[in-house]
Design a protein around this motif. Structure first.
Motif, PDB file in Angstrom:
ATOM      1  N   PHE A 256       0.830  -1.201   0.000  1.00  0.00           N
ATOM      2  CA  PHE A 256       0.000   0.000   0.000  1.00  0.00           C
ATOM      3  C   PHE A 256       0.868   1.255   0.000  1.00  0.00           C
ATOM      4  CE2 PHE A 256      -2.634  -3.353   1.611  1.00  0.00           C
ATOM      5  CZ  PHE A 256      -3.901  -3.069   1.135  1.00  0.00           C
TER       6      PHE A 256
ATOM      7  N   THR B 252       0.451   5.114   0.908  1.00  0.00           N
ATOM      8  CA  THR B 252      -0.485   5.997   1.609  1.00  0.00           C
ATOM      9  C   THR B 252       0.132   7.374   1.813  1.00  0.00           C
ATOM     10  OG1 THR B 252      -1.280   4.045   2.811  1.00  0.00           O
ATOM     11  CG2 THR B 252      -1.998   6.195   3.617  1.00  0.00           C
TER      12      THR B 252
ATOM     13  N   ALA C 134      -4.949   6.212  -0.131  1.00  0.00           N
ATOM     14  CA  ALA C 134      -4.145   4.994  -0.184  1.00  0.00           C
ATOM     15  C   ALA C 134      -4.347   4.322  -1.536  1.00  0.00           C
ATOM     16  CB  ALA C 134      -4.542   4.041   0.942  1.00  0.00           C
TER      17      ALA C 134
ATOM     18  N   GLN D  76      -6.628   2.704   3.653  1.00  0.00           N
ATOM     19  CA  GLN D  76      -6.117   1.433   3.149  1.00  0.00           C
ATOM     20  C   GLN D  76      -7.220   0.390   3.039  1.00  0.00           C
ATOM     21  OE1 GLN D  76      -2.834   0.411   5.724  1.00  0.00           O
ATOM     22  NE2 GLN D  76      -1.474   1.951   4.833  1.00  0.00           N
TER      23      GLN D  76
END
Length: 258
Positions: A203, A205, A220, A241
């Motif tokens: 991820f 972010t 994200a 996320q």
């Protein structure tokens, strides 16, 4: 004439002040009643409960000149909530493994669910936050609920805090059996998908640029094998996320069915 003028001025000043004091006193009494009704307890130190409702955007200076907000109580309440829920699940589901217990606990302490519970409890009326912030669109209510749990712990100790969480939060607002059957931890599901298909998942972010006074938001992006598949926004990195993972799972499902 001069004496009459002084008396008239005194009344003009004192009357509004008395009205303000009366309103302040009335609100204080209503807050006390709210805490008593919501927790089922008689507050010992009401000031600790007041602190639980002060968001950092509206923090105030205490007598020692230090700023006061609910972040420390939130930290404490988060720990108490996690421990109490973990114990309740351990006893409620004696035949379930660690993975099931961990996932179910994460769904209960999920920020979205806590926000919803705090809203139903009527906490929005008492949260002290910057006026520009729409608290229903942030994690402020959920944070305040955790801070309230922390306040109960500080004021009454662990056993009373545990009873408050179980009786007034879990039993009243959460269907444990329903939560146990529902898997909404999209990030975990996406990571599991990656492990199953032997593909890397990560991820990216970052904080979104916002106007002054607004609550911070995050963006994200979920990438598989380095390719961004889906993205999401949220008022915390975790929420962003989760939304990114959910959108990515939808994209993957669409590709598999087409």
């Amino acid at each position: 004439m001069h004496l009459w003028y002084l008396k008239h001025c005194r009344k003009a000043v004192i009357k509004p002040l008395l009205h303000i004091i009366k309103l302040f006193s009335l609100r204080r009494e209503k807050f006390y009643s709210f805490i008593k009704k919501t927790t089922g307890l008689t507050p010992g130190d009401i000031s600790i409960y007041k602190q639980a409702f002060i968001h950092k955007s509206a923090m105030i200076k205490g007598k020692d000149k230090r700023f006061i907000n609910n972040e420390r109580l939130e930290y404490l309440g988060d720990a108490m909530l996690g421990a109490i829920v973990a114990n309740e699940l351990y006893n409620r589901f004696p035949n379930k493994n660690e993975g099931f217990l961990t996932k179910t606990r994460s769904r209960i302490v999920n920020r979205s669910l806590l926000n919803d519970i705090a809203l139903k409890m009527g906490m929005g009326k008492w949260v002290n936050a910057q006026s520009k912030i729409d608290i229903s669109q942030t994690s402020i209510l959920g944070d305040a609920l955790e801070a309230l749990i922390g306040a109960v712990y500080v004021d009454k100790g662990y056993q009373v805090c545990e009873k408050f969480v179980i009786d007034k939060i879990v039993h009243q607002y959460i269907d444990l059996k329903l939560v146990a059957r529902k898997d909404s931890n999209y990030k975990s599901l996406l990571i599991e998908w990656g492990q199953k298909h032997k593909k890397s998942v990560h991820f990216i972010t970052e904080e979104k640029h916002i106007s002054e006074g607004a609550a911070p938001t995050f963006i994200a992006r979920a990438a598989i094998e380095g390719e961004v598949i889906g993205q999401g926004e949220g008022f915390s990195k975790k929420e962003a996320q989760q939304n990114a993972a959910r959108n990515t799972l939808k994209e993957l499902h669409n590709k598999e069915t087409n």
